[in-house]
Design a protein around this motif. Structure first.
Motif, PDB file in Angstrom:
ATOM      1  N   PRO A 165     -23.899 -96.561 -11.489  1.00 26.00           N
ATOM      2  CA  PRO A 165     -23.345 -95.638 -10.487  1.00 26.00           C
ATOM      3  C   PRO A 165     -23.927 -94.235 -10.560  1.00 26.00           C
ATOM      4  O   PRO A 165     -23.657 -93.403  -9.709  1.00 26.00           O
ATOM      5  CB  PRO A 165     -21.849 -95.600 -10.799  1.00 26.00           C
ATOM      6  N   VAL A 166     -24.712 -93.930 -11.621  1.00 34.65           N
ATOM      7  CA  VAL A 166     -25.269 -92.587 -11.802  1.00 34.65           C
ATOM      8  C   VAL A 166     -26.707 -92.590 -11.291  1.00 34.65           C
ATOM      9  O   VAL A 166     -27.576 -93.269 -11.845  1.00 34.65           O
ATOM     10  CB  VAL A 166     -25.220 -92.145 -13.270  1.00 34.65           C
ATOM     11  N   LEU A 182     -20.389 -90.522  -1.427  1.00 37.59           N
ATOM     12  CA  LEU A 182     -21.228 -90.118  -2.556  1.00 37.59           C
ATOM     13  C   LEU A 182     -20.758 -88.778  -3.088  1.00 37.59           C
ATOM     14  O   LEU A 182     -20.496 -87.849  -2.315  1.00 37.59           O
ATOM     15  CB  LEU A 182     -22.691 -90.015  -2.126  1.00 37.59           C
ATOM     16  N   VAL A 183     -20.649 -88.684  -4.405  1.00 38.21           N
ATOM     17  CA  VAL A 183     -20.396 -87.406  -5.066  1.00 38.21           C
ATOM     18  C   VAL A 183     -21.737 -86.864  -5.531  1.00 38.21           C
ATOM     19  O   VAL A 183     -22.487 -87.561  -6.220  1.00 38.21           O
ATOM     20  CB  VAL A 183     -19.444 -87.559  -6.261  1.00 38.21           C
ATOM     21  N   VAL A 184     -22.055 -85.647  -5.131  1.00 44.82           N
ATOM     22  CA  VAL A 184     -23.321 -85.021  -5.493  1.00 44.82           C
ATOM     23  C   VAL A 184     -23.043 -83.877  -6.461  1.00 44.82           C
ATOM     24  O   VAL A 184     -22.250 -82.983  -6.157  1.00 44.82           O
ATOM     25  CB  VAL A 184     -24.062 -84.486  -4.253  1.00 44.82           C
ATOM     26  N   VAL A 185     -23.696 -83.919  -7.610  1.00 48.86           N
ATOM     27  CA  VAL A 185     -23.556 -82.864  -8.605  1.00 48.86           C
ATOM     28  C   VAL A 185     -24.756 -81.934  -8.463  1.00 48.86           C
ATOM     29  O   VAL A 185     -25.882 -82.310  -8.784  1.00 48.86           O
ATOM     30  CB  VAL A 185     -23.481 -83.431 -10.033  1.00 48.86           C
ATOM     31  N   GLY A 252     -15.756 -98.126  -7.032  1.00 53.46           N
ATOM     32  CA  GLY A 252     -16.904 -97.246  -7.208  1.00 53.46           C
ATOM     33  C   GLY A 252     -16.816 -96.409  -8.462  1.00 53.46           C
ATOM     34  O   GLY A 252     -16.814 -96.921  -9.577  1.00 53.46           O
ATOM     35  N   VAL A 253     -16.704 -95.101  -8.288  1.00 57.53           N
ATOM     36  CA  VAL A 253     -16.738 -94.183  -9.415  1.00 57.53           C
ATOM     37  C   VAL A 253     -15.839 -92.989  -9.129  1.00 57.53           C
ATOM     38  O   VAL A 253     -15.655 -92.601  -7.973  1.00 57.53           O
ATOM     39  CB  VAL A 253     -18.194 -93.720  -9.668  1.00 57.53           C
ATOM     40  N   ALA A 268     -13.714 -89.085  -5.857  1.00 55.01           N
ATOM     41  CA  ALA A 268     -14.099 -90.494  -5.803  1.00 55.01           C
ATOM     42  C   ALA A 268     -15.301 -90.705  -4.896  1.00 55.01           C
ATOM     43  O   ALA A 268     -15.487 -89.998  -3.901  1.00 55.01           O
ATOM     44  CB  ALA A 268     -12.927 -91.338  -5.304  1.00 55.01           C
ATOM     45  N   GLY A 269     -16.109 -91.697  -5.250  1.00 61.10           N
ATOM     46  CA  GLY A 269     -17.252 -92.067  -4.429  1.00 61.10           C
ATOM     47  C   GLY A 269     -17.739 -93.451  -4.796  1.00 61.10           C
ATOM     48  O   GLY A 269     -17.247 -94.063  -5.760  1.00 61.10           O
ATOM     49  N   ASP A 270     -18.700 -93.949  -4.048  1.00 61.87           N
ATOM     50  CA  ASP A 270     -19.314 -95.225  -4.407  1.00 61.87           C
ATOM     51  C   ASP A 270     -20.274 -95.053  -5.571  1.00 61.87           C
ATOM     52  O   ASP A 270     -20.544 -95.985  -6.327  1.00 61.87           O
ATOM     53  CB  ASP A 270     -20.080 -95.803  -3.213  1.00 61.87           C
ATOM     54  N   ALA A 271     -20.848 -93.827  -5.689  1.00 61.98           N
ATOM     55  CA  ALA A 271     -21.787 -93.507  -6.763  1.00 61.98           C
ATOM     56  C   ALA A 271     -21.823 -91.996  -6.910  1.00 61.98           C
ATOM     57  O   ALA A 271     -21.207 -91.263  -6.120  1.00 61.98           O
ATOM     58  CB  ALA A 271     -23.175 -94.060  -6.443  1.00 61.98           C
TER      59      ALA A 271
END
Length: 474
Positions: A165-166, A182-185, A252-253, A268-271
């Motif tokens: 997932p990363v 999608l979570v974007v860091v 997801g994640v 929360a996100g799919d990845a």
């Protein structure tokens, strides 16, 4: 059977075939030197294979789909269906064409191509380990070596790119389907480019960033235009939060963030895409064998000719320091090659443009107004908004502006900032102005085609002179 070790010699050994390395190799060969180019992955480097070119291909595809589906004001009504797998196939075709072209250009210029991982044995010798069982290794003696090993994505604690997932930017650009969430860091240029592209393809994007705004290093009004458009696309921002961990769920994640005062939040996100920057690749080189050591930022320090402390060794591109830009690497490659050939080449960084392929685009070069003041200039600043540009209005893309910064006394152009349509193309005119020492009058007196976006550059120069026609003078 293991192939025995062989030894060869060359005038210039180039390590890495990215936009710095292959350019250096070709220019050195054009200078009449025997050149050996060593590449362990793919010709064209990260830029052509996994970065600049693939991302711009996907960004273009996303732009086409988004524009087609949001053109009701123009009388165009459409609901485009996006086949990401087919887009991926098209992107790969573009990449293959370009990387194949690099290989052909190198061969046509007489560059010797060697596949493998190069390490230094001493100040005039490389060891190259060939991939694959039984492939052995070889030694290459050189008069000069040019290090062009590029960079890799920065890893952050708790987020390993080997976990499904990363995702790194490279992983994302290999996608066969758009994630729903999608979570974007990271809200730097990589995070913002990819977030914008994904949002246009229908992904719900949540961006977490430790700093208090997007795109560190850019002026507030430039950042504001990009952030505003991103929010209109549905991108959700959370500033002042650092990603501290993640856990998998049936759906997801979940990414955990933490503020400076210890407050935790979950998204929360799919990845999760980690896009917090890139770091130079030097750990593969055995630099200790030649007495070199990266500085505290991980870069190999060089002089005005891209030469390191070891006279026979040059370093170019991402390994040699900021800005980590492909075109800067190519310029350094040319200078290093010419210096190795005994030419009086030298680097001048005052006119290195930068571009961010967000929506709207950003293009900058030279000094900002604040930087000009800090350098002791009395800046004259002119600006032209795109909402006063006939061409921008006919494109339905009129957010942003062109700004020109010059020395008030002499009129010499010191820099410029563009945010808006085709900014990455328009900034070339200002880069040329800075490079050649052009004045505001030179830019303003140049007849620009009508109707074009480039007219905004002319108008901004006239505005700095107090002579603008199509916008109010300051």
């Amino acid at each position: 059977m293991v192939v025995g070790d062989i030894s060869t010699g060359t005038d210039v050994a180039v390590i890495g075939a990215g936009p710095g390395g292959y350019v250096a190799a070709i220019r050195a060969a054009q200078e009449g030197l025997d050149v050996t180019l060593v590449e362990r992955d793919a010709y064209g480097g990260v830029c052509l294979n996994h970065g600049c070119i693939p991302s711009k291909a996907f960004i273009h595809g996303a732009d086409v789909a988004h524009e087609a589906g949001n053109a009701e004001e123009l009388g165009i009504h459409a609901d485009p269906a996006v086949d990401v797998a087919q887009m991926q196939e098209w992107k790969s075709g573009v990449v293959d064409r370009l990387t194949g072209g690099v290989e052909k250009l190198c061969k046509a210029n007489g560059v010797n191509l060697v596949e493998g991982t190069a390490t230094f044995a001493d100040e005039n010798k490389l060891r190259v380990a060939h991939d694959g069982e039984g492939q052995g290794s070889e030694s290459i003696e050189f008069e000069h070596a040019i290090v062009a090993t590029g960079s890799r994505p920065i890893r952050i604690p708790g987020f390993d790119f080997s976990d499904d997932p990363v995702l790194s930017s490279r992983d994302l650009l290999a996608m066969e389907a758009v994630p729903d969430r999608l979570v974007v860091v990271g809200a730097g240029y990589i995070g913002m480019e990819l977030s914008t592209m994904l949002a246009k393809l229908g992904c719900e994007v949540t961006v977490v960033e430790m700093l208090e705004d997007v795109l560190p290093g850019y002026e507030d009004d430039v950042k504001r235009a990009v952030r505003k458009r991103a929010e209109e696309l549905g991108i959700e921002f959370h500033f002042g939060e650092g990603a501290s961990g993640w856990r998998g769920t049936p759906n997801g994640v979940v990414v955990t963030t933490e503020t400076e005062d210890g407050m935790e939040t979950e998204y929360a996100g799919d990845a999760v895409l980690v896009a917090v920057g890139r770091q130079p690749v030097t750990d593969t080189l055995e630099l200790g064998a030649v007495g070199l050591e990266p500085n505290e930022d991980g870069f190999i320090e060089t002089d005005h000719q891209a030469r390191t402390e070891v006279d026979s060794i040059f370093a170019i591109g991402d390994v040699a320091g900021e800005p980590m830009l492909a075109h800067k690497a190519s310029k350094e490659g040319v200078v290093a090659a010419e210096a190795a050939a005994g030419e009086p080449a030298a680097l001048d960084y005052q006119a290195v443009p930068a571009a961010v392929f967000t929506d709207p685009e950003i293009g900058t070069v030279g000094m900002t107004e604040a930087e000009a003041e800090e350098a002791g200039f009395d800046p004259a600043v002119g600006q032209m908004p795109f909402n006063a540009s006939g061409r921008a209005l006919t494109m339905g893309d009129s957010d942003g502006f062109v700004r020109v910064v010059a020395d008030a006394e002499s009129g010499f152009v010191l820099g410029g900032q563009i945010v808006g349509p085709e900014a990455s193309e328009l900034v070339a005119e200002l880069a040329l102005a800075v490079e050649m020492g052009a004045t505001l009058e030179d830019v303003a007196a140049t007849i620009h085609t009508h109707p074009t976006l480039a007219e905004a550059v002319k108008e901004a120069a006239e505005n700095a002179m107090g002579k603008a026609i199509h916008t109010l003078n300051r």
